[in-house]
Design a protein around this motif. Structure first.
Motif, PDB file in Angstrom:
ATOM      1  N   VAL A 182       6.206  -3.335  13.224  1.00 12.19           N
ATOM      2  CA  VAL A 182       6.555  -2.100  12.475  1.00 12.19           C
ATOM      3  C   VAL A 182       6.741  -2.651  11.131  1.00 12.19           C
ATOM      4  O   VAL A 182       6.441  -2.530   9.963  1.00 12.19           O
ATOM      5  CB  VAL A 182       7.176  -0.166  13.010  1.00 12.19           C
ATOM      6  N   LYS A 183       7.941  -2.612  11.412  1.00 11.61           N
ATOM      7  CA  LYS A 183       9.105  -3.523  10.246  1.00 11.61           C
ATOM      8  C   LYS A 183       8.499  -4.527   9.783  1.00 11.61           C
ATOM      9  O   LYS A 183       9.292  -4.538   8.249  1.00 11.61           O
ATOM     10  CB  LYS A 183      10.110  -3.291  10.541  1.00 11.61           C
ATOM     11  N   THR A 184       8.275  -5.561  10.192  1.00 10.38           N
ATOM     12  CA  THR A 184       7.988  -6.797  10.127  1.00 10.38           C
ATOM     13  C   THR A 184       6.457  -7.244   9.457  1.00 10.38           C
ATOM     14  O   THR A 184       6.329  -7.691   8.412  1.00 10.38           O
ATOM     15  CB  THR A 184       8.345  -8.434  11.489  1.00 10.38           C
ATOM     16  N   LEU A 185       5.678  -6.566   9.265  1.00 12.66           N
ATOM     17  CA  LEU A 185       4.649  -6.729   9.864  1.00 12.66           C
ATOM     18  C   LEU A 185       3.805  -5.425   9.575  1.00 12.66           C
ATOM     19  O   LEU A 185       2.647  -5.217   7.843  1.00 12.66           O
ATOM     20  CB  LEU A 185       3.596  -6.893  10.698  1.00 12.66           C
ATOM     21  N   LEU A 186       3.487  -4.388   9.468  1.00 18.34           N
ATOM     22  CA  LEU A 186       3.162  -2.923   9.023  1.00 18.34           C
ATOM     23  C   LEU A 186       3.748  -2.414   7.810  1.00 18.34           C
ATOM     24  O   LEU A 186       2.737  -1.846   7.339  1.00 18.34           O
ATOM     25  CB  LEU A 186       2.683  -1.484  10.622  1.00 18.34           C
ATOM     26  N   ASN A 187       4.988  -2.364   7.499  1.00 13.23           N
ATOM     27  CA  ASN A 187       5.272  -2.128   6.215  1.00 13.23           C
ATOM     28  C   ASN A 187       5.273  -2.195   5.095  1.00 13.23           C
ATOM     29  O   ASN A 187       4.490  -2.030   4.317  1.00 13.23           O
ATOM     30  CB  ASN A 187       6.544  -1.405   6.342  1.00 13.23           C
ATOM     31  N   PRO A 188       5.398  -3.910   5.636  1.00 14.48           N
ATOM     32  CA  PRO A 188       5.088  -4.897   4.707  1.00 14.48           C
ATOM     33  C   PRO A 188       3.267  -4.402   3.498  1.00 14.48           C
ATOM     34  O   PRO A 188       2.521  -4.597   2.700  1.00 14.48           O
ATOM     35  CB  PRO A 188       4.964  -5.428   4.436  1.00 14.48           C
ATOM     36  N   LEU A 189       2.552  -4.340   5.218  1.00 14.89           N
ATOM     37  CA  LEU A 189       1.288  -4.755   4.952  1.00 14.89           C
ATOM     38  C   LEU A 189       0.788  -3.013   3.697  1.00 14.89           C
ATOM     39  O   LEU A 189      -0.225  -3.113   3.154  1.00 14.89           O
ATOM     40  CB  LEU A 189       0.162  -4.456   5.926  1.00 14.89           C
ATOM     41  N   LYS A 190       1.705  -2.281   4.473  1.00 11.05           N
ATOM     42  CA  LYS A 190       1.400  -0.406   3.246  1.00 11.05           C
ATOM     43  C   LYS A 190       1.687  -0.704   2.262  1.00 11.05           C
ATOM     44  O   LYS A 190       1.178  -0.175   1.227  1.00 11.05           O
ATOM     45  CB  LYS A 190       1.719   0.803   4.689  1.00 11.05           C
ATOM     46  N   HIS A 191       2.885  -1.316   2.359  1.00 13.46           N
ATOM     47  CA  HIS A 191       3.812  -1.514   0.906  1.00 13.46           C
ATOM     48  C   HIS A 191       3.053  -2.122  -0.124  1.00 13.46           C
ATOM     49  O   HIS A 191       2.744  -2.107  -1.510  1.00 13.46           O
ATOM     50  CB  HIS A 191       5.242  -1.645   1.284  1.00 13.46           C
ATOM     51  N   GLN A 192       2.801  -3.368   0.558  1.00 10.29           N
ATOM     52  CA  GLN A 192       1.795  -4.405  -0.211  1.00 10.29           C
ATOM     53  C   GLN A 192       0.538  -4.429  -0.569  1.00 10.29           C
ATOM     54  O   GLN A 192       0.283  -4.851  -2.405  1.00 10.29           O
ATOM     55  CB  GLN A 192       2.826  -5.927  -0.080  1.00 10.29           C
ATOM     56  N   HIS A 193       0.653  -4.135   0.158  1.00 10.07           N
ATOM     57  CA  HIS A 193      -1.056  -4.341   0.285  1.00 10.07           C
ATOM     58  C   HIS A 193      -2.201  -2.918   0.463  1.00 10.07           C
ATOM     59  O   HIS A 193      -3.232  -2.592   0.929  1.00 10.07           O
ATOM     60  CB  HIS A 193      -1.948  -4.758   1.652  1.00 10.07           C
ATOM     61  N   ARG A 194      -0.861  -1.277   0.755  1.00  7.64           N
ATOM     62  CA  ARG A 194      -1.447  -0.139   0.777  1.00  7.64           C
ATOM     63  C   ARG A 194      -2.170   0.370   2.310  1.00  7.64           C
ATOM     64  O   ARG A 194      -3.290   0.731   1.603  1.00  7.64           O
ATOM     65  CB  ARG A 194      -2.541  -0.240  -0.896  1.00  7.64           C
ATOM     66  N   MET A 195      -2.435  -0.793   3.096  1.00  6.58           N
ATOM     67  CA  MET A 195      -2.824  -0.280   3.809  1.00  6.58           C
ATOM     68  C   MET A 195      -2.689   0.646   4.834  1.00  6.58           C
ATOM     69  O   MET A 195      -1.979   0.568   5.725  1.00  6.58           O
ATOM     70  CB  MET A 195      -3.177  -1.683   5.052  1.00  6.58           C
TER      71      MET A 195
END
Length: 457
Positions: A182-195
């Motif tokens: 969640v911290k290393t992949l999912l949160n950045p995907l949500k923040h940087q790529h709006r996923m």
């Protein structure tokens, strides 16, 4: 005492990662239980301490700051005040620790939660906290109801309570692999790529990453570290090889348990050699993509997305092709029934209630009744099981074009809310209780399933 059981609310801090969907509905539900004394059980993942950019560590000061941000946020504060009104009406509450709010095991965090109930100390003290080292065993009208969050059966999200509760927590405790992803992949995907849809696939975080690879593989190119890429490359290269011939990922420096879980999941997807090459050419930042193969990459993306969505689909759909109100089915899977049987044999309850999977469930059989309370985040509809590759391609294209799930643009990938909970009510004139799985609607509670429980012997 009448008992209300909910789980997986995922109350957030009001930030961009929040996924709690019942800001108006949850206070209304709590207020409806103030007429008679009620025991409210919040069965894990009531809060979500992972929805921030802080380092993943149980740091006392930072954890307190996170707790204060959670309880004062606009969506969360009214729900806690409403819970306080249940206590003021003669009720009590129990919060069970889950894998997204394991910080609730810390006494200082517990005091922050109690202080947010808006009640005098003697009333707020009726909220107690329980870790998940053993299930909560309730007796309602003489019927025994066993309550557990359920992460103990999920190796990627299982909590090491011995380390968490140790005085040497800072040195011993490690977050489960799911939290790391969640911290290393999912949160950045949500923040940087709006996923935004990444979080809706909880608790299958590995599946969520595979979906991201299917929708936008280049988004993960800058997030995977060298160790992760090495593990993925080695496991993909070892597909089908006998152990004696397999290459050991000795050079996977910096790879974590979470990386290993993810790499093994990817290796189980049935990718052909050219599809593996195409995928690695996108993921590896050192490659120049000189041998791009768009057709092979397209096939790989489709397979990865379908594999990533598979677990979510199994949780929410029991019958192929079902649509409409039956889409989110209530029949549990074999693993859930097996765990219910195991708990029934060990504890001899009349009912077992779990959470964690985000899928509301109901089953009556020879053993204890089984119910799962579902979740209070949004649910995502998927293509029908018999959907063609073309239909899946359209679905993935929509996710790529509408990653934030703007309702105006939703055509195939649509969101729904299903605010489910369990109520256990003692019989008025005899021993025993009635257990209901219900859904909160604009008109109030709607009973989905109901059964009478005998009193325990």
């Amino acid at each position: 005492m009448r008992t209300l059981i909910l789980s997986d609310l995922h109350l957030g801090n009001g930030g961009p990662y929040d996924i709690f969907a019942g800001a108006a509905e949850l206070p209304a539900l709590f207020d409806s239980f103030t007429r008679t004394p009620t025991h409210v059980v919040l069965n894990g993942d009531s809060f979500d301490f992972l929805l921030n950019d802080d380092p993943l560590a149980v740091d006392p000061q930072r954890t307190l700051e996170q707790a204060r941000a959670l309880v004062t946020s606009a969506p969360t504060a009214p729900a806690l005040k409403a819970l306080g009104r249940v206590l003021a009406a003669g009720g009590r509450a129990t919060m069970v620790v889950g894998n997204h709010d394991l910080e609730l095991a810390l006494p200082d965090v517990q005091e922050v939660i109690r202080s947010a109930l808006g009640q005098p100390r003697e009333v707020a003290s009726r909220l107690e906290f329980r870790d998940g080292t053993a299930p909560l065993q309730l007796e309602v009208g003489g019927s025994r109801v066993l309550v557990t969050h359920g992460e103990h059966t999920d190796v990627a999200n299982r909590i090491d309570y011995a380390s968490l509760l140790s005085s040497e927590r800072a040195n011993r405790f490690r977050y489960p692999p799911g939290s790391v992803l969640v911290k290393t992949l999912l949160n950045p995907l949500k923040h940087q790529h709006r996923m935004r849809y990444m979080d809706l696939l909880k608790p299958d975080f590995e599946g969520a990453v595979m979906v991201a690879l299917g929708v936008k593989p280049d988004a993960l190119k800058v997030l995977f570290n060298a160790g992760t890429l090495t593990l993925i490359r080695r496991l993909l290269e070892n597909r089908g090889l006998a152990p004696a011939f397999a290459l050991e990922p000795m050079d996977a420096v910096g790879a974590s348990d979470a990386d290993a879980h993810l790499a093994r999941s990817l290796a189980r997807v049935d990718l052909k050699d050219d599809e593996v090459d195409a995928l690695l050419s996108v993921l590896d930042p050192e490659k120049l993509n000189a041998f791009d193969n768009p057709e092979a990459l397209g096939r790989a993306r489709l397979k990865l997305a379908k594999a990533g969505f598979a677990f979510y689909a199994r949780l929410h759909r029991a019958v192929a092709g079902r649509t409409g109100t039956d889409y989110f089915a209530l029949e549990p899977g074999k693993d859930e029934l097996a765990e219910t049987a195991r708990l029934g044999k060990k504890y001899n309850p009349q009912a077992v209630v779990m959470g964690h999977t985000h899928a509301a469930r109901w089953h009556e059989g020879n053993g204890p009744l089984y119910a799962n309370t579902g979740t209070w985040i949004s649910l995502l509809r998927l293509p029908a099981p018999e959907a063609s590759d073309e239909e899946w391609g359209e679905y993935l294209a929509e996710l790529q074009g509408n990653p934030s799930l703007d309702p105006v643009k939703q055509r195939h990938a649509r969101l729904e809310q299903r605010f489910t909970f369990v109520e256990v009510e003692p019989h008025a004139s005899a021993r025993g209780a009635t257990l209901r799985l219900s859904q909160w609607t604009d008109q109030g509670p709607k009973t989905l399933r109901s059964a009478d429980l005998p009193a325990g012997s």
